[in-house]
Write an enzyme that holds these catalytic residues in place. Structure first.
Site, short mmCIF file in Angstrom:
data_model
loop_
_atom_site.label_atom_id
_atom_site.label_comp_id
_atom_site.label_asym_id
_atom_site.label_seq_id
_atom_site.Cartn_x
_atom_site.Cartn_y
_atom_site.Cartn_z
N LEU A 506 82.06 51.34 101.66
CA LEU A 506 82.97 51.96 102.62
C LEU A 506 84.14 51.03 102.95
O LEU A 506 85.30 51.46 103.00
CB LEU A 506 82.22 52.34 103.89
N GLN A 509 86.64 50.79 100.09
CA GLN A 509 87.47 51.98 99.96
C GLN A 509 88.45 52.10 101.13
O GLN A 509 89.61 52.48 100.94
CB GLN A 509 86.60 53.23 99.90
N GLU A 510 88.00 51.77 102.33
CA GLU A 510 88.81 51.99 103.52
C GLU A 510 89.95 50.98 103.66
O GLU A 510 91.08 51.36 103.99
CB GLU A 510 87.93 51.95 104.77
N SER A 511 89.67 49.71 103.44
CA SER A 511 90.67 48.69 103.78
C SER A 511 90.82 47.59 102.74
O SER A 511 91.69 46.72 102.88
CB SER A 511 90.30 48.02 105.11
N TYR A 617 87.47 59.99 97.19
CA TYR A 617 86.86 59.09 98.17
C TYR A 617 85.34 59.05 98.00
O TYR A 617 84.74 57.97 97.95
CB TYR A 617 87.23 59.57 99.57
#
Length: 649
Positions: A506, A509-511, A617
């Site tokens: 996560l 993928q997010e940051s 995603y």
């Protein structure tokens, strides 16, 4: 004063070796002093201080800062553009100088220098639709064509003005004089006005449409007002007797708008009434395509039939044909839809996986096994699914970028990268990043790989990963999948009974492990937690909410992000893929995407998620979790465990 101004642009023959013996540390201090003097308007002291910085990497940047406010100094501008032609600041200065020439109506100078600029490094920097640079490029185009108009080539300029006019977006104010010339010419026809009016409404730029409307005749303004009313309230077309048969494009636009709020009604009205209007064939085809894809996105059972009836197809239509067939779970249709893809498209792991599934479901098990076995060699969501299907171990193909001796050092010592390094050391992150992307544009793919390793060495992991993508190299796993904030990840994963590989996936993928990341909608930190969500989580955890900026703290962010994902996991009954989709798109949307009656295989559910971003995603986070499991040396996670059937909502 004149003498001092020239000093800053001449090479150091005027100075003793002692001047250039200053250390970089001292030069940085002098650079900061020169900036301060410039901001104070103390030109004499600025010139004297900056003159000692000629061999400092940020010297061109410093001179650009002075020259952009002294554009009337033509000779000095030209010296700078020649001396520092290969720097990023030559392009930036040329842009401002051209704007200055246009505003001072120096048309011949403008044409000469604009023409030279189009073939320079500067021209390459003005790209990216919708970006500030793209807008700047359009402004210069308008000014160039105004210069052409003013110097006698009026028809050539008007032809270009018509091209620039035909956009649904606002145009920069620099275009106003050119467009004014167009509106006063015979080339400015009602058809041209209507074209832009429709383009604006198709982009939902009502303010642009209202601006364009003023150029229409009084009678046409009444029709335009009707367009605007239907655009704002498309349900008006349900009783469309007030529309004449000639208003077919207006009816089609109303249907297109209505489809965004009531797709079933829009399809019914279109099917029932389109024959009563005069509608040109391109408009019919475009709307039929739009409605068919919308039906597929909304999981409508009629989608495959509608898509199959389209006379003209494109890659997006062909992909949605496959998805619509998957929604039917009609494997013969899936096989037929896959044949509509090009040979190159069918080699994509995604479509290879669905080829294998369709072969398996239509009785061609041996062929299916062959496809699965080959696909299992791929390090991807679909490759991992294939490996599980044929009981093969996952393949990771970890091949770090090979570096020859001194390659990193040599690249770091190139002028462009010295500039990046100085900005980094001065904590000018934005300027450093802009300079980085300017610098890497000049590199071959092989040298881009070296640059990626240099960025990694400088602890710029997001830039390192993006640079490696530009190099089209995917197999340096340590570079692509850093393992940072391990204590926070492992402790919070343990606390919430989560596998740490999922949390790592996560964050990646997010940051991309940027603790200071902030999205355009305000999500913050490693796991991109929204402040409102963070406040609610703080209440749930009985913690005092500090501030929005507390989400940039890795301890807080990973604790809240892990808690939030666990809550989503509970909401969706332990279904990893649904919880991941909800983390991206929101739990409300995911609930609407659940099947209505019968359960659905998870791979089909994921493939038919309406939003491309969320589809990507989910597959990315799940595949990253498998990769991180390998990197942190854990065992146990299997992709098939994420693929529980999706139950009806």
């Amino acid at each position: 004063m004149k003498c001092l101004a020239w000093i800053v642009l001449l090479y150091p023959l005027l100075f003793s070796d002692a001047v250039f013996g200053n250390t970089l540390s001292q030069q940085r201090n002098d650079f900061l002093l020169a900036e301060k003097l410039l901001a104070q308007g103390n030109n004499a002291a600025f010139m004297q201080t900056s003159a000692a910085l000629i061999d400092y990497p940020l010297y061109p940047y410093l001179q650009y800062q002075w020259l952009k406010d002294n554009l009337h100094q033509t000779d000095r501008v030209l010296v700078f553009l020649t001396t520092y032609e290969t720097t990023r600041y030559a392009g930036l200065l040329r842009s401002k100088w051209l704007d200055y020439l246009a505003k001072n109506e120096r048309w011949d100078d403008f044409i000469r220098h604009y023409s030279a600029a189009r073939d320079s490094v500067y021209a390459a920097s003005l790209s990216g639709a919708g970006s500030p640079k793209a807008v700047e490029n359009i402004a210069l185009e308008c000014q160039y064509n105004l210069a052409i108009y003013k110097t006698g080539n009026q028809q050539q300029a008007l032809n270009e003005a018509k091209r620039l006019w035909l956009t649904g977006d606002s145009l920069p104010q620099e275009c106003d004089p050119l467009l004014s010339a167009l509106t006063m010419s015979p080339d400015f026809t009602p058809e041209l006005i209507w074209q832009r009016f429709e383009l604006a409404l198709h982009k939902d730029n009502v303010s642009v449409a209202e601006y364009v409307r003023r150029s229409l005749s009084i009678a046409d303004q009444d029709v335009a007002d009707l367009w605007l009313r239907i655009h704002q309230k498309p349900t008006l077309i349900e009783n469309s007797g007030f529309l004449s048969p000639q208003m077919g494009r207006l009816f089609a636009h109303g249907v297109d708008r209505l489809a965004k709020s009531d797709l079933s009604l829009a399809v019914k009205l279109w099917d029932d009434k389109k024959s009563t209007f005069q509608i040109d064939n391109p408009t019919v085809q475009q709307l039929e395509r739009s409605l068919a894809i919308s039906l597929a996105r909304s999981r409508n059972p009629d989608a495959y039939y509608r898509l199959n009836q389209l006379p003209v197809v494109d890659p997006e239509v062909n992909e949605w044909k496959v998805r619509a067939a998957l929604l039917e779970q009609n494997w013969q249709h899936v096989a037929e839809a896959l044949t509509g893809l090009t040979d190159q498209e069918r080699q994509d792991p995604k479509w290879q996986y669905w080829l294998a599934r369709s072969l398996e479901k239509t009785g061609n098990s041996l062929q299916a096994q062959d496809v699965y076995i080959k696909l299992a060699e791929d390090r991807s969501f679909y490759g991992f699914l294939a490996a599980d299907n044929v009981h093969k171990p996952y393949q990771f193909s970890n091949k770090p970028v090979f570096l020859a001796e001194n390659e990193l050092e040599n690249l770091a010592n190139e002028t462009d990268f010295k500039v990046v390094r100085e900005f980094n050391l001065l904590n000018r992150d934005m300027e450093a990043e802009r300079q980085w992307w300017y610098a890497v544009k000049k590199l071959t793919k092989e040298r881009l790989m070296i640059a990626a390793k240099l960025a990694q060495q400088w602890h710029k992991d997001q830039i390192a990963i993006a640079t490696l993508v530009k190099a089209d190299y995917w197999d340096d796993l340590a570079l692509r999948f850093p393992v940072y904030y391990s204590n926070q990840v492992h402790s919070n994963a343990y606390l919430h009974d989560l596998d740490p590989a999922i949390v790592f996936g996560l964050i990646r993928q997010e940051s991309i492990f940027n603790k200071d990341a902030e999205s355009s909608v305000g999500a913050r930190g490693l796991m991109q937690v929204m402040p409102r969500t963070g406040m609610q989580i703080a209440r749930d955890l009985k913690e005092k909410w500090q501030s929005d900026n507390s989400l940039f703290n890795p301890d807080v962010n990973v604790r809240y992000g892990s808690f939030y994902y666990k809550q989503l996991l509970k909401q969706f009954h332990g279904h990893f893929a649904l919880a991941i989709a909800a983390y991206n798109a929101g739990s409300g949307r995911v609930a609407k995407w659940l099947p209505n009656v019968a359960s659905m295989p998870a791979d089909i559910w994921i493939e038919t998620i309406p939003f491309k971003e969320t589809r990507k995603y989910v597959t990315s986070v799940l595949s990253y979790a498998i990769i991180y499991q390998q990197l942190i040396q854990r065992k146990g996670l299997k992709m098939k465990e994420f693929m529980l059937d999706v139950l009806p909502g």
